[in-house]
Design a protein around this motif. Structure first.
Motif, PDB file in Angstrom:
ATOM      1  N   PRO A   1     -17.621  84.933 -60.452  1.00  0.00           N
ATOM      2  CA  PRO A   1     -18.082  83.936 -60.168  1.00  0.00           C
ATOM      3  C   PRO A   1     -19.473  84.044 -60.904  1.00  0.00           C
ATOM      4  O   PRO A   1     -19.926  82.965 -61.622  1.00  0.00           O
ATOM      5  CB  PRO A   1     -18.594  83.794 -58.705  1.00  0.00           C
ATOM      6  N   HIS A   2     -19.922  85.246 -61.277  1.00  0.00           N
ATOM      7  CA  HIS A   2     -21.151  85.232 -62.155  1.00  0.00           C
ATOM      8  C   HIS A   2     -20.832  85.198 -63.537  1.00  0.00           C
ATOM      9  O   HIS A   2     -21.494  84.277 -64.397  1.00  0.00           O
ATOM     10  CB  HIS A   2     -21.821  86.352 -62.028  1.00  0.00           C
ATOM     11  N   TRP A   3     -19.836  85.478 -64.083  1.00  0.00           N
ATOM     12  CA  TRP A   3     -19.362  85.275 -65.335  1.00  0.00           C
ATOM     13  C   TRP A   3     -18.934  83.859 -65.793  1.00  0.00           C
ATOM     14  O   TRP A   3     -19.119  83.318 -66.683  1.00  0.00           O
ATOM     15  CB  TRP A   3     -18.103  86.111 -65.736  1.00  0.00           C
ATOM     16  N   LEU A   4     -18.422  83.292 -64.727  1.00  0.00           N
ATOM     17  CA  LEU A   4     -18.126  81.825 -65.006  1.00  0.00           C
ATOM     18  C   LEU A   4     -19.153  80.781 -64.838  1.00  0.00           C
ATOM     19  O   LEU A   4     -19.045  79.839 -65.360  1.00  0.00           O
ATOM     20  CB  LEU A   4     -16.943  81.336 -63.776  1.00  0.00           C
ATOM     21  N   ARG A   5     -20.337  81.329 -64.390  1.00  0.00           N
ATOM     22  CA  ARG A   5     -21.425  80.558 -64.604  1.00  0.00           C
ATOM     23  C   ARG A   5     -22.447  80.708 -65.766  1.00  0.00           C
ATOM     24  O   ARG A   5     -23.709  80.419 -65.742  1.00  0.00           O
ATOM     25  CB  ARG A   5     -22.473  80.652 -63.081  1.00  0.00           C
ATOM     26  N   MET A   6     -22.026  81.724 -66.364  1.00  0.00           N
ATOM     27  CA  MET A   6     -22.736  82.002 -67.808  1.00  0.00           C
ATOM     28  C   MET A   6     -22.080  81.658 -68.827  1.00  0.00           C
ATOM     29  O   MET A   6     -20.731  81.378 -68.888  1.00  0.00           O
ATOM     30  CB  MET A   6     -22.844  83.544 -67.772  1.00  0.00           C
ATOM     31  N   PRO A   7     -22.854  81.187 -70.055  1.00  0.00           N
ATOM     32  CA  PRO A   7     -22.046  80.767 -71.281  1.00  0.00           C
ATOM     33  C   PRO A   7     -21.277  81.725 -71.838  1.00  0.00           C
ATOM     34  O   PRO A   7     -21.441  83.020 -71.388  1.00  0.00           O
ATOM     35  CB  PRO A   7     -23.634  80.613 -72.249  1.00  0.00           C
ATOM     36  N   PRO A   8     -20.157  81.481 -72.374  1.00  0.00           N
ATOM     37  CA  PRO A   8     -19.765  79.854 -73.000  1.00  0.00           C
ATOM     38  C   PRO A   8     -18.951  79.453 -71.800  1.00  0.00           C
ATOM     39  O   PRO A   8     -18.540  78.381 -72.387  1.00  0.00           O
ATOM     40  CB  PRO A   8     -19.113  80.440 -74.126  1.00  0.00           C
ATOM     41  N   LEU A   9     -18.691  79.996 -70.550  1.00  0.00           N
ATOM     42  CA  LEU A   9     -17.974  79.332 -69.641  1.00  0.00           C
ATOM     43  C   LEU A   9     -18.596  78.255 -68.881  1.00  0.00           C
ATOM     44  O   LEU A   9     -17.823  77.390 -68.462  1.00  0.00           O
ATOM     45  CB  LEU A   9     -17.288  80.295 -68.738  1.00  0.00           C
ATOM     46  N   ALA A  10     -19.855  78.335 -68.648  1.00  0.00           N
ATOM     47  CA  ALA A  10     -20.588  77.612 -67.876  1.00  0.00           C
ATOM     48  C   ALA A  10     -20.494  76.026 -67.911  1.00  0.00           C
ATOM     49  O   ALA A  10     -20.189  75.227 -67.068  1.00  0.00           O
ATOM     50  CB  ALA A  10     -22.144  77.826 -67.728  1.00  0.00           C
ATOM     51  N   PRO A  11     -20.360  75.682 -69.245  1.00  0.00           N
ATOM     52  CA  PRO A  11     -20.175  74.189 -69.319  1.00  0.00           C
ATOM     53  C   PRO A  11     -18.590  73.687 -69.078  1.00  0.00           C
ATOM     54  O   PRO A  11     -18.326  72.465 -69.170  1.00  0.00           O
ATOM     55  CB  PRO A  11     -20.472  73.948 -70.960  1.00  0.00           C
ATOM     56  N   LEU A  12     -17.738  74.666 -69.136  1.00  0.00           N
ATOM     57  CA  LEU A  12     -16.148  74.365 -69.011  1.00  0.00           C
ATOM     58  C   LEU A  12     -15.919  74.275 -67.700  1.00  0.00           C
ATOM     59  O   LEU A  12     -14.880  73.417 -67.070  1.00  0.00           O
ATOM     60  CB  LEU A  12     -15.459  75.160 -69.894  1.00  0.00           C
ATOM     61  N   VAL A  13     -16.788  74.952 -66.615  1.00  0.00           N
ATOM     62  CA  VAL A  13     -16.390  75.038 -65.345  1.00  0.00           C
ATOM     63  C   VAL A  13     -16.889  74.034 -64.467  1.00  0.00           C
ATOM     64  O   VAL A  13     -18.431  73.987 -64.413  1.00  0.00           O
ATOM     65  CB  VAL A  13     -16.675  76.394 -64.806  1.00  0.00           C
ATOM     66  N   LEU A  14     -16.165  73.459 -63.657  1.00  0.00           N
ATOM     67  CA  LEU A  14     -16.823  72.463 -62.652  1.00  0.00           C
ATOM     68  C   LEU A  14     -16.952  72.759 -61.300  1.00  0.00           C
ATOM     69  O   LEU A  14     -18.178  72.692 -60.634  1.00  0.00           O
ATOM     70  CB  LEU A  14     -15.925  71.067 -62.564  1.00  0.00           C
ATOM     71  N   GLN A  15     -15.940  73.545 -60.851  1.00  0.00           N
ATOM     72  CA  GLN A  15     -16.041  74.117 -59.376  1.00  0.00           C
ATOM     73  C   GLN A  15     -15.472  75.446 -59.204  1.00  0.00           C
ATOM     74  O   GLN A  15     -14.282  75.674 -59.814  1.00  0.00           O
ATOM     75  CB  GLN A  15     -15.310  73.155 -58.234  1.00  0.00           C
ATOM     76  N   ILE A  16     -15.818  76.303 -58.471  1.00  0.00           N
ATOM     77  CA  ILE A  16     -15.307  77.568 -58.274  1.00  0.00           C
ATOM     78  C   ILE A  16     -15.245  77.580 -56.900  1.00  0.00           C
ATOM     79  O   ILE A  16     -16.402  77.518 -56.081  1.00  0.00           O
ATOM     80  CB  ILE A  16     -16.142  78.714 -58.814  1.00  0.00           C
ATOM     81  N   THR A  17     -14.238  78.206 -56.247  1.00  0.00           N
ATOM     82  CA  THR A  17     -13.825  78.503 -54.733  1.00  0.00           C
ATOM     83  C   THR A  17     -12.888  79.471 -54.563  1.00  0.00           C
ATOM     84  O   THR A  17     -11.888  79.649 -55.444  1.00  0.00           O
ATOM     85  CB  THR A  17     -13.769  77.173 -53.939  1.00  0.00           C
ATOM     86  N   GLU A  18     -13.047  79.977 -53.378  1.00  0.00           N
ATOM     87  CA  GLU A  18     -12.010  81.017 -52.863  1.00  0.00           C
ATOM     88  C   GLU A  18     -10.481  80.162 -52.931  1.00  0.00           C
ATOM     89  O   GLU A  18     -10.386  79.141 -52.369  1.00  0.00           O
ATOM     90  CB  GLU A  18     -12.212  81.861 -51.655  1.00  0.00           C
ATOM     91  N   ALA A  19      -9.686  81.030 -53.158  1.00  0.00           N
ATOM     92  CA  ALA A  19      -8.173  80.547 -53.119  1.00  0.00           C
ATOM     93  C   ALA A  19      -7.895  80.402 -51.746  1.00  0.00           C
ATOM     94  O   ALA A  19      -8.278  81.078 -51.019  1.00  0.00           O
ATOM     95  CB  ALA A  19      -7.240  81.456 -53.917  1.00  0.00           C
TER      96      ALA A  19
END
Length: 197
Positions: free
Chosen positions: A161-179
């Motif tokens: 989740p930390h990596w997904l909220r950092m550039p370059p991925l942060a502008p592409l990700v709208l929502q993260i949640t447990e499956a």
């Protein structure tokens, strides 16, 4: 190294200098009866309270103790994160009703292999126009040896989740949640991507 005592002639000299010196702030009341406050060096020039309140041994503090600032578990942080996507789609996704369009399994990878693999997968998925992808991290092994510093359970599970909220991925990700359990539960994440512009 021990400090030497001030000699009487040095003390007399100091009093002569103090009598002839002009005050920097004459508008403030003079307080000769108060002991001088120790100088504290503060590189950020923030106000520092140099004088401590009087405290008697055995007395209780007048203030309540501060709350423990312990970072909540990753599942709690994701559950309390604000919903950035359509609320109906979010509820369907949490219930496992939406089928992921892509999947990457990072289970068993080291952090130095998993981070670039995740970055490449998310960039390719967004370029392909996918909206919902599944990132499997695994729940992790308990590697805490009982030492003084606790070790987190599941390194990838906490870092993804930390990596997904950092550039370059942060502008592409709208929502993260447990499956949902049928897609891996606590060992996987739904990543809802933004539309291409």
């Amino acid at each position: 190294m021990s400090r030497r005592r001030v000699r009487p002639d040095e003390l007399d000299l100091w009093h002569q200098v103090a009598r002839t010196a002009q005050r920097m702030r004459p508008e403030e009341p003079r307080s000769d009866d108060r002991a001088p406050e120790p100088m504290i060096r503060n590189p950020r020039n923030a106000p520092v309270q140099a004088r401590l309140e009087d405290f008697q041994i055995g007395a209780t503090s007048g203030r309540p103790s501060p709350a423990h600032d312990v970072l909540p578990a990753i599942s709690e942080r994701l559950a309390t994160a604000p919903v950035s996507m359509d609320k109906k789609a979010f509820q369907r996704m949490k219930r496992g009703k939406l089928v992921p369009e892509g999947k990457i399994d990072l289970h068993g990878m080291t952090m130095d292999r998993a981070h670039p693999a995740l970055t490449g997968f998310i960039l390719r998925s967004h370029a392909a126009g996918l909206r919902l992808v599944l990132v499997v991290t695994g729940k992790g092994k308990d590697r805490d040896t009982g030492g003084p510093i606790p070790v987190r359970h599941g390194v990838l599970r906490h870092n993804v989740p930390h990596w997904l909220r950092m550039p370059p991925l942060a502008p592409l990700v709208l929502q993260i949640t447990e499956a949902h359990l049928k897609h891996g539960g606590g060992g996987a994440y739904y990543v809802y991507l933004r539309r291409q512009r």
